[in-house]
Design a protein around this motif. Structure first.
Motif, PDB file in Angstrom:
ATOM      1  N   VAL A   1       0.862  -1.305   0.018  1.00 50.94           N
ATOM      2  CA  VAL A   1       0.002   0.060   0.083  1.00 50.94           C
ATOM      3  C   VAL A   1       0.920   1.270  -0.137  1.00 50.94           C
ATOM      4  N   THR A   2       1.822   1.254   0.689  1.00 49.68           N
ATOM      5  CA  THR A   2       2.798   2.480   0.833  1.00 49.68           C
ATOM      6  C   THR A   2       3.906   2.384   0.029  1.00 49.68           C
ATOM      7  N   SER A   3       4.268   1.313  -0.609  1.00 48.53           N
ATOM      8  CA  SER A   3       5.530   1.144  -1.188  1.00 48.53           C
ATOM      9  C   SER A   3       5.536   2.375  -2.478  1.00 48.53           C
ATOM     10  N   ASN A   4       6.631   3.016  -2.695  1.00 42.44           N
ATOM     11  CA  ASN A   4       6.764   3.935  -3.748  1.00 42.44           C
ATOM     12  C   ASN A   4       5.999   5.070  -3.587  1.00 42.44           C
ATOM     13  N   HIS A   5       5.492   5.468  -2.330  1.00 43.79           N
ATOM     14  CA  HIS A   5       4.656   6.735  -2.005  1.00 43.79           C
ATOM     15  C   HIS A   5       5.288   7.274  -0.809  1.00 43.79           C
ATOM     16  N   THR A   6       4.572   8.366  -0.513  1.00 44.76           N
ATOM     17  CA  THR A   6       5.024   9.301   0.673  1.00 44.76           C
ATOM     18  C   THR A   6       4.295   8.936   1.752  1.00 44.76           C
ATOM     19  N   ILE A   7       5.068   8.787   3.033  1.00 40.26           N
ATOM     20  CA  ILE A   7       4.444   8.553   4.226  1.00 40.26           C
ATOM     21  C   ILE A   7       4.706   9.528   5.093  1.00 40.26           C
ATOM     22  N   VAL A   8       3.606  10.154   5.849  1.00 38.36           N
ATOM     23  CA  VAL A   8       3.550  11.207   6.775  1.00 38.36           C
ATOM     24  C   VAL A   8       3.552  10.565   8.083  1.00 38.36           C
ATOM     25  N   MET A   9       4.535  11.016   9.236  1.00 39.81           N
ATOM     26  CA  MET A   9       4.041  10.632  10.576  1.00 39.81           C
ATOM     27  C   MET A   9       4.977  11.570  11.421  1.00 39.81           C
ATOM     28  N   GLY A  10       4.650  11.594  12.829  1.00 36.34           N
ATOM     29  CA  GLY A  10       5.435  12.240  13.924  1.00 36.34           C
ATOM     30  C   GLY A  10       6.797  11.617  14.155  1.00 36.34           C
TER      31      GLY A  10
ATOM     32  N   PRO B   1      11.952   0.027  12.847  1.00 35.43           N
ATOM     33  CA  PRO B   1      13.286  -0.302  13.182  1.00 35.43           C
ATOM     34  C   PRO B   1      14.376   0.113  12.360  1.00 35.43           C
ATOM     35  N   ARG B   2      14.019   0.881  10.984  1.00 32.48           N
ATOM     36  CA  ARG B   2      14.698   1.556  10.006  1.00 32.48           C
ATOM     37  C   ARG B   2      13.973   2.232   9.285  1.00 32.48           C
ATOM     38  N   MET B   3      14.450   2.996   8.355  1.00 33.29           N
ATOM     39  CA  MET B   3      13.710   3.704   7.320  1.00 33.29           C
ATOM     40  C   MET B   3      13.069   2.738   6.586  1.00 33.29           C
ATOM     41  N   LEU B   4      11.859   2.823   6.000  1.00 34.34           N
ATOM     42  CA  LEU B   4      11.119   1.875   5.244  1.00 34.34           C
ATOM     43  C   LEU B   4      11.659   2.201   3.827  1.00 34.34           C
ATOM     44  N   PRO B   5      12.078   1.261   3.130  1.00 36.11           N
ATOM     45  CA  PRO B   5      12.589   1.317   1.625  1.00 36.11           C
ATOM     46  C   PRO B   5      11.702   1.838   0.719  1.00 36.11           C
ATOM     47  N   ASN B   6      11.885   2.228  -0.365  1.00 35.37           N
ATOM     48  CA  ASN B   6      10.969   2.703  -1.377  1.00 35.37           C
ATOM     49  C   ASN B   6       9.734   3.592  -1.136  1.00 35.37           C
ATOM     50  N   ARG B   7      10.228   4.390   0.045  1.00 37.15           N
ATOM     51  CA  ARG B   7       9.154   5.481   0.464  1.00 37.15           C
ATOM     52  C   ARG B   7       9.937   6.671   0.615  1.00 37.15           C
ATOM     53  N   LYS B   8       9.035   7.765   0.388  1.00 41.87           N
ATOM     54  CA  LYS B   8       9.596   9.273   0.811  1.00 41.87           C
ATOM     55  C   LYS B   8       9.166   9.364   2.342  1.00 41.87           C
ATOM     56  N   HIS B   9       9.970   9.694   3.297  1.00 44.98           N
ATOM     57  CA  HIS B   9       9.629  10.030   4.673  1.00 44.98           C
ATOM     58  C   HIS B   9       9.471  11.337   4.967  1.00 44.98           C
ATOM     59  N   ILE B  10       8.173  11.758   5.532  1.00 39.54           N
ATOM     60  CA  ILE B  10       8.051  13.263   5.980  1.00 39.54           C
ATOM     61  C   ILE B  10       7.709  13.087   7.418  1.00 39.54           C
ATOM     62  N   VAL B  11       8.487  14.167   8.310  1.00 36.12           N
ATOM     63  CA  VAL B  11       7.913  13.843   9.306  1.00 36.12           C
ATOM     64  C   VAL B  11       7.901  15.204  10.319  1.00 36.12           C
ATOM     65  N   LEU B  12       6.666  15.304  10.886  1.00 39.30           N
ATOM     66  CA  LEU B  12       6.587  16.496  11.857  1.00 39.30           C
ATOM     67  C   LEU B  12       7.260  16.515  13.138  1.00 39.30           C
ATOM     68  N   THR B  13       8.134  17.616  13.420  1.00 42.66           N
ATOM     69  CA  THR B  13       8.915  17.387  14.749  1.00 42.66           C
ATOM     70  C   THR B  13       9.569  18.976  14.668  1.00 42.66           C
ATOM     71  N   SER B  14       9.466  19.252  15.914  1.00 42.84           N
ATOM     72  CA  SER B  14      10.421  20.431  16.337  1.00 42.84           C
ATOM     73  C   SER B  14      11.756  20.206  16.529  1.00 42.84           C
ATOM     74  N   ARG B  15      12.158  18.997  16.572  1.00 45.30           N
ATOM     75  CA  ARG B  15      13.625  18.775  17.053  1.00 45.30           C
ATOM     76  C   ARG B  15      14.321  18.305  15.536  1.00 45.30           C
ATOM     77  N   ASP B  16      15.644  18.568  15.824  1.00 41.06           N
ATOM     78  CA  ASP B  16      16.556  18.345  14.633  1.00 41.06           C
ATOM     79  C   ASP B  16      17.216  16.848  15.071  1.00 41.06           C
ATOM     80  N   GLY B  17      18.220  16.468  13.872  1.00 42.03           N
ATOM     81  CA  GLY B  17      18.797  15.383  14.198  1.00 42.03           C
ATOM     82  C   GLY B  17      18.086  13.861  13.405  1.00 42.03           C
ATOM     83  N   LEU B  18      17.359  14.379  12.448  1.00 41.13           N
ATOM     84  CA  LEU B  18      16.855  13.060  12.080  1.00 41.13           C
ATOM     85  C   LEU B  18      17.830  12.857  10.686  1.00 41.13           C
TER      86      LEU B  18
END
Length: 75
Positions: free
Chosen positions: A3-12, A20-37
């Motif tokens: 369902v999410t492969s080759n798509h963008t995923i949005v999360m906190g 456990p690791r970055m999910l392969p074949n996906r663009k990761h968008i994260v909502l956070t006020s912190r640095d270090g990702l």
């Protein structure tokens, strides 16, 4: 996975850090006020920014579908 492969995923940040690791074949968008990702992650500090980004993605997707549909009708 399919369902999410080759798509963008949005999360906190907490959800991202629970993976456990970055999910392969996906663009990761994260909502956070912190640095270090990881550099591969698109970080946004405000939900409004993410919604604008997704609106653009949806508009592009709709334009591509419209173009495809017009080509199908012509045939």
């Amino acid at each position: 996975r399919q369902v999410t492969s080759n798509h963008t995923i949005v999360m906190g940040r907490n959800t991202f850090e629970s993976l456990p690791r970055m999910l392969p074949n996906r663009k990761h968008i994260v909502l956070t006020s912190r640095d270090g990702l990881p550099n591969e992650v698109e970080v946004y500090r405000e939900l409004k920014q993410i919604l604008e980004k997704l609106k653009i993605i949806v508009e592009i997707y709709q334009m591509k579908l419209l173009h495809l549909w017009k080509n199908i009708i012509k045939q």
